[in-house]
Design a protein around this motif. Sequence first.
Motif, PDB file in Angstrom:
ATOM      1  N   LYS B  31       0.785  -1.245  -0.088  1.00 37.64           N
ATOM      2  CA  LYS B  31       0.046  -0.099   0.079  1.00 37.64           C
ATOM      3  C   LYS B  31       1.046   1.028  -0.052  1.00 37.64           C
ATOM      4  CE  LYS B  31      -3.640  -2.509   1.904  1.00 37.64           C
ATOM      5  NZ  LYS B  31      -5.115  -2.753   2.543  1.00 37.64           N
ATOM      6  N   ASN B  39      -7.119   2.076  -0.025  1.00 38.93           N
ATOM      7  CA  ASN B  39      -6.225   1.029   0.229  1.00 38.93           C
ATOM      8  C   ASN B  39      -5.985   0.208  -1.085  1.00 38.93           C
ATOM      9  OD1 ASN B  39      -8.735   0.327   0.356  1.00 38.93           O
ATOM     10  ND2 ASN B  39      -8.499  -0.854   2.329  1.00 38.93           N
ATOM     11  N   TYR B  40      -5.795   0.866  -2.193  1.00 39.30           N
ATOM     12  CA  TYR B  40      -5.255  -0.134  -3.460  1.00 39.30           C
ATOM     13  C   TYR B  40      -4.015  -0.437  -3.232  1.00 39.30           C
ATOM     14  CZ  TYR B  40      -9.108   2.144  -6.035  1.00 39.30           C
ATOM     15  OH  TYR B  40     -10.378   2.420  -6.526  1.00 39.30           O
ATOM     16  N   VAL B  41      -3.625  -1.655  -3.420  1.00 39.44           N
ATOM     17  CA  VAL B  41      -2.379  -2.393  -3.405  1.00 39.44           C
ATOM     18  C   VAL B  41      -1.686  -2.416  -4.889  1.00 39.44           C
ATOM     19  CG1 VAL B  41      -1.269  -4.622  -2.865  1.00 39.44           C
ATOM     20  CG2 VAL B  41      -3.578  -4.044  -1.654  1.00 39.44           C
TER      21      VAL B  41
END
Lengths: 140, 140
Positions: B31, B39-41
């Motif tokens: 992250k 909370n995009y990875v």
Amino acid sequence: MKLINQLSKETGIPIGTIRFYEKTGLFTGEKKEEVKTNNYVYYGDDVVEKLRFIQMAKAVGFTLAEIKEVVDAWYKKQISKKAKIQVLDKKLLQIEEKIKELKSVKKQIAICKFNIENENIENADETIISGGRPFDLPPY
Amino acid sequence: MKLINQLSKETGIPIGTIRFYEKTGLFTGEKKEEVKTNNYVYYGDDVVEKLRFIQMAKAVGFTLAEIKEVVDAWYKKQISKKAKIQVLDKKLLQIEEKIKELKSVKKQIAICKFNIENENIENADETIISGGRPFDLPPY
DNA sequence: GTGAACTATGCAGTATACTTCATACTTGTT
DNA sequence: AACAAGTATGAAGTATACTGCATAGTTCAC
């Protein structure tokens, strides 16, 4: 002619698995007409060969469905010669593909091993090492 | 750094499967600290390489657990050099075994094909043939 | 002829590897 | 602003390949 127990001993494949394979249609045993007291199933040497083939084909990633295709191409009447050859040629191509993939996996693991062997040379073999990639080699 | 959608496009592996692999511990994304709104990875190029490795290893019959052993040997700190080399050597042996099995399966299919091609030569290619083994070649 | 071992059948349960679904929030486009 | 498309999370469902269990009959050694 062998009973299922002997088949299992010769191949190392559990009895339950052999029954499962037979139910799946990968081969069939035969009931002896002359024996009336039981319904034991007998298997020929060809079944041992088939089981060994199944073992190997599974080990290299073929599914039972894919294996059945080959078995059917070999044994089933009512499949045209053309269709059988088609199935087998497809399998041969898949095998070539798998050989390539195996070689690639092997190479990557060998590189991985080389890297590990050559990092932190000063430490003894039981040392906890910290990872990282010391050489400019591709990942894996 | 890539989002999961791009990872999927580059490897051809479905997003769901990639998430499953990550949950299995085959790799991790990160992250971004600077991004607070979601909370995009994000994934690096190493993950693409790992995914390709997983694809190939799976295709030749390795399980995810076996693949994870290799991945851990490569990336995990807290595993001794000795233990890592041990894992990799074991895998290299398994690969040699698989190559042998692949060659054996290939040979058997080739024999099978040969037999089919040479039986009932008088019939045309669309004919339904009756099976049987005209030559004294081993089954498969 | 009794008990251990073997066989058949069917069905339920398990492990692995996904796959789908539902929900909810975020981003990009118009 | 609205809406499609993308992302995260968790839980349930599916397919494949077994694995175990219960039941019941059979064979073999003693």
